[in-house]
Design a protein around this motif. Structure first.
Motif, PDB file in Angstrom:
ATOM      1  N   VAL A 111       0.839  -1.204   0.000  1.00  0.00           N
ATOM      2  CA  VAL A 111       0.000   0.000   0.000  1.00  0.00           C
ATOM      3  C   VAL A 111       0.871   1.249   0.000  1.00  0.00           C
ATOM      4  N   ARG A 112       1.950   1.207   0.761  1.00  0.00           N
ATOM      5  CA  ARG A 112       2.850   2.367   0.809  1.00  0.00           C
ATOM      6  C   ARG A 112       3.385   2.662  -0.585  1.00  0.00           C
ATOM      7  N   THR A 113       3.799   1.620  -1.307  1.00  0.00           N
ATOM      8  CA  THR A 113       4.352   1.806  -2.646  1.00  0.00           C
ATOM      9  C   THR A 113       3.282   2.192  -3.665  1.00  0.00           C
ATOM     10  N   ALA A 114       2.165   1.472  -3.666  1.00  0.00           N
ATOM     11  CA  ALA A 114       1.140   1.667  -4.700  1.00  0.00           C
ATOM     12  C   ALA A 114       0.272   2.896  -4.485  1.00  0.00           C
ATOM     13  N   VAL A 115       0.090   3.301  -3.225  1.00  0.00           N
ATOM     14  CA  VAL A 115      -0.863   4.380  -2.944  1.00  0.00           C
ATOM     15  C   VAL A 115      -0.205   5.547  -2.213  1.00  0.00           C
ATOM     16  N   PHE A 116       0.302   5.291  -1.027  1.00  0.00           N
ATOM     17  CA  PHE A 116       0.758   6.379  -0.172  1.00  0.00           C
ATOM     18  C   PHE A 116       1.899   7.201  -0.763  1.00  0.00           C
ATOM     19  N   GLU A 117       2.924   6.539  -1.292  1.00  0.00           N
ATOM     20  CA  GLU A 117       4.062   7.286  -1.834  1.00  0.00           C
ATOM     21  C   GLU A 117       3.694   8.104  -3.066  1.00  0.00           C
ATOM     22  N   SER A 118       2.832   7.550  -3.916  1.00  0.00           N
ATOM     23  CA  SER A 118       2.521   8.240  -5.161  1.00  0.00           C
ATOM     24  C   SER A 118       1.389   9.255  -5.031  1.00  0.00           C
ATOM     25  N   SER A 119       0.455   9.043  -4.099  1.00  0.00           N
ATOM     26  CA  SER A 119      -0.724   9.908  -4.054  1.00  0.00           C
ATOM     27  C   SER A 119      -0.909  10.691  -2.754  1.00  0.00           C
ATOM     28  N   CYS A 120      -0.151  10.366  -1.729  1.00  0.00           N
ATOM     29  CA  CYS A 120      -0.400  10.988  -0.424  1.00  0.00           C
ATOM     30  C   CYS A 120       0.825  11.685   0.171  1.00  0.00           C
ATOM     31  N   ALA A 121       1.995  11.086  -0.032  1.00  0.00           N
ATOM     32  CA  ALA A 121       3.195  11.578   0.630  1.00  0.00           C
ATOM     33  C   ALA A 121       3.554  13.003   0.245  1.00  0.00           C
ATOM     34  N   GLY A 122       3.260  13.404  -0.972  1.00  0.00           N
ATOM     35  CA  GLY A 122       3.608  14.752  -1.419  1.00  0.00           C
ATOM     36  C   GLY A 122       3.108  15.833  -0.481  1.00  0.00           C
ATOM     37  N   CYS A 123       1.891  15.689  -0.003  1.00  0.00           N
ATOM     38  CA  CYS A 123       1.326  16.666   0.939  1.00  0.00           C
ATOM     39  C   CYS A 123       1.640  16.305   2.393  1.00  0.00           C
ATOM     40  N   HIS A 124       1.447  15.056   2.734  1.00  0.00           N
ATOM     41  CA  HIS A 124       1.570  14.678   4.136  1.00  0.00           C
ATOM     42  C   HIS A 124       3.006  14.684   4.628  1.00  0.00           C
ATOM     43  N   ALA A 135      -8.584   3.094  -9.898  1.00  0.00           N
ATOM     44  CA  ALA A 135      -9.386   1.956  -9.430  1.00  0.00           C
ATOM     45  C   ALA A 135      -8.497   0.913  -8.755  1.00  0.00           C
ATOM     46  N   LEU A 136      -7.330   0.649  -9.311  1.00  0.00           N
ATOM     47  CA  LEU A 136      -6.423  -0.327  -8.719  1.00  0.00           C
ATOM     48  C   LEU A 136      -5.909   0.158  -7.369  1.00  0.00           C
ATOM     49  N   GLU A 187      -7.439   2.147  -5.311  1.00  0.00           N
ATOM     50  CA  GLU A 187      -8.558   2.005  -4.374  1.00  0.00           C
ATOM     51  C   GLU A 187      -8.721   0.557  -3.938  1.00  0.00           C
ATOM     52  N   GLN A 188      -8.583  -0.374  -4.872  1.00  0.00           N
ATOM     53  CA  GLN A 188      -8.714  -1.789  -4.531  1.00  0.00           C
ATOM     54  C   GLN A 188      -7.636  -2.234  -3.547  1.00  0.00           C
ATOM     55  N   VAL A 189      -6.406  -1.820  -3.790  1.00  0.00           N
ATOM     56  CA  VAL A 189      -5.300  -2.191  -2.912  1.00  0.00           C
ATOM     57  C   VAL A 189      -5.522  -1.592  -1.527  1.00  0.00           C
ATOM     58  N   LEU A 190      -5.858  -0.321  -1.465  1.00  0.00           N
ATOM     59  CA  LEU A 190      -6.072   0.345  -0.178  1.00  0.00           C
ATOM     60  C   LEU A 190      -7.248  -0.277   0.570  1.00  0.00           C
ATOM     61  N   ARG A 191      -8.348  -0.499  -0.109  1.00  0.00           N
ATOM     62  CA  ARG A 191      -9.530  -1.076   0.542  1.00  0.00           C
ATOM     63  C   ARG A 191      -9.228  -2.488   1.062  1.00  0.00           C
ATOM     64  N   SER A 192      -8.534  -3.268   0.283  1.00  0.00           N
ATOM     65  CA  SER A 192      -8.181  -4.624   0.713  1.00  0.00           C
ATOM     66  C   SER A 192      -7.329  -4.576   1.978  1.00  0.00           C
ATOM     67  N   TRP A 193      -6.364  -3.688   2.002  1.00  0.00           N
ATOM     68  CA  TRP A 193      -5.500  -3.547   3.178  1.00  0.00           C
ATOM     69  C   TRP A 193      -6.314  -3.131   4.394  1.00  0.00           C
ATOM     70  N   LEU A 194      -7.174  -2.149   4.235  1.00  0.00           N
ATOM     71  CA  LEU A 194      -7.984  -1.675   5.359  1.00  0.00           C
ATOM     72  C   LEU A 194      -8.965  -2.743   5.818  1.00  0.00           C
ATOM     73  N   ASP A 195      -9.628  -3.407   4.894  1.00  0.00           N
ATOM     74  CA  ASP A 195     -10.615  -4.425   5.231  1.00  0.00           C
ATOM     75  C   ASP A 195     -10.014  -5.614   5.949  1.00  0.00           C
ATOM     76  N   ASN A 196      -8.736  -5.885   5.705  1.00  0.00           N
ATOM     77  CA  ASN A 196      -8.075  -7.023   6.337  1.00  0.00           C
ATOM     78  C   ASN A 196      -7.337  -6.639   7.606  1.00  0.00           C
ATOM     79  N   GLY A 197      -7.693  -5.511   8.195  1.00  0.00           N
ATOM     80  CA  GLY A 197      -7.104  -5.117   9.473  1.00  0.00           C
ATOM     81  C   GLY A 197      -5.791  -4.380   9.371  1.00  0.00           C
ATOM     82  N   SER A 198      -5.454  -3.899   8.199  1.00  0.00           N
ATOM     83  CA  SER A 198      -4.234  -3.115   7.976  1.00  0.00           C
ATOM     84  C   SER A 198      -2.980  -3.835   8.445  1.00  0.00           C
ATOM     85  N   PRO A 199      -2.710  -5.030   7.883  1.00  0.00           N
ATOM     86  CA  PRO A 199      -1.529  -5.798   8.341  1.00  0.00           C
ATOM     87  C   PRO A 199      -0.216  -5.152   7.945  1.00  0.00           C
ATOM     88  N   GLU A 200       0.779  -5.389   8.785  1.00  0.00           N
ATOM     89  CA  GLU A 200       2.108  -4.852   8.524  1.00  0.00           C
ATOM     90  C   GLU A 200       2.785  -5.719   7.481  1.00  0.00           C
TER      91      GLU A 200
END
Length: 119
Positions: A50-63, A103-104, A106-119
């Motif tokens: 999730v960090r690679t697919a979502v957070f680094e590319s779409s969130c880290a710039g601001c956060h 869409a991809l 969102e799918q990766v992020l939702r899957s991670w969240l739905d499964n308890g956000s595993p490390e």
């Protein structure tokens, strides 16, 4: 193998229907029909994915650059905000503010969240 797991996860996400009652963002995240991994089985999506697919590319710039409390580089800190991430991305749909997730992503992020956000 990861591609197969992502495809299975995507199918499970799109074939399930759920509703989330409004309330405190700290309540449990909704389940979309994905099951918890069996003992000894690895979760399909882990924090590094999730960090690679979502957070680094779409969130880290601001956060990361603005010194906000939520830094996606650290698993423990990110896990603390999991319920709020779900609400802001999937319910309020105001994050990320400039460019929406694919869409991809969102799918990766939702899957991670739905499964308890595993490390």
């Amino acid at each position: 193998m990861k591609n197969i797991l992502l495809l299975v996860t995507a199918f499970a996400l799109f074939s399930c229907d759920y509703s989330r009652t409004s309330g405190d963002v700290d309540e449990a995240l909704p389940q979309t029909g994905l099951t918890d991994p069996k003992p000894g089985e690895e979760p399909a999506v882990r924090f590094a994915d999730v960090r690679t697919a979502v957070f680094e590319s779409s969130c880290a710039g601001c956060h990361q650059n603005r010194g906000l409390d939520l830094s996606f580089a650290d698993y423990t800190n990110t896990k603390t905000f999991a319920a709020k991430i779900f609400v802001r991305v999937f319910e309020d749909r105001d994050m990320p503010p400039k460019t929406k997730l694919t869409a991809l992503q969102e799918q990766v992020l939702r899957s991670w969240l739905d499964n308890g956000s595993p490390e």
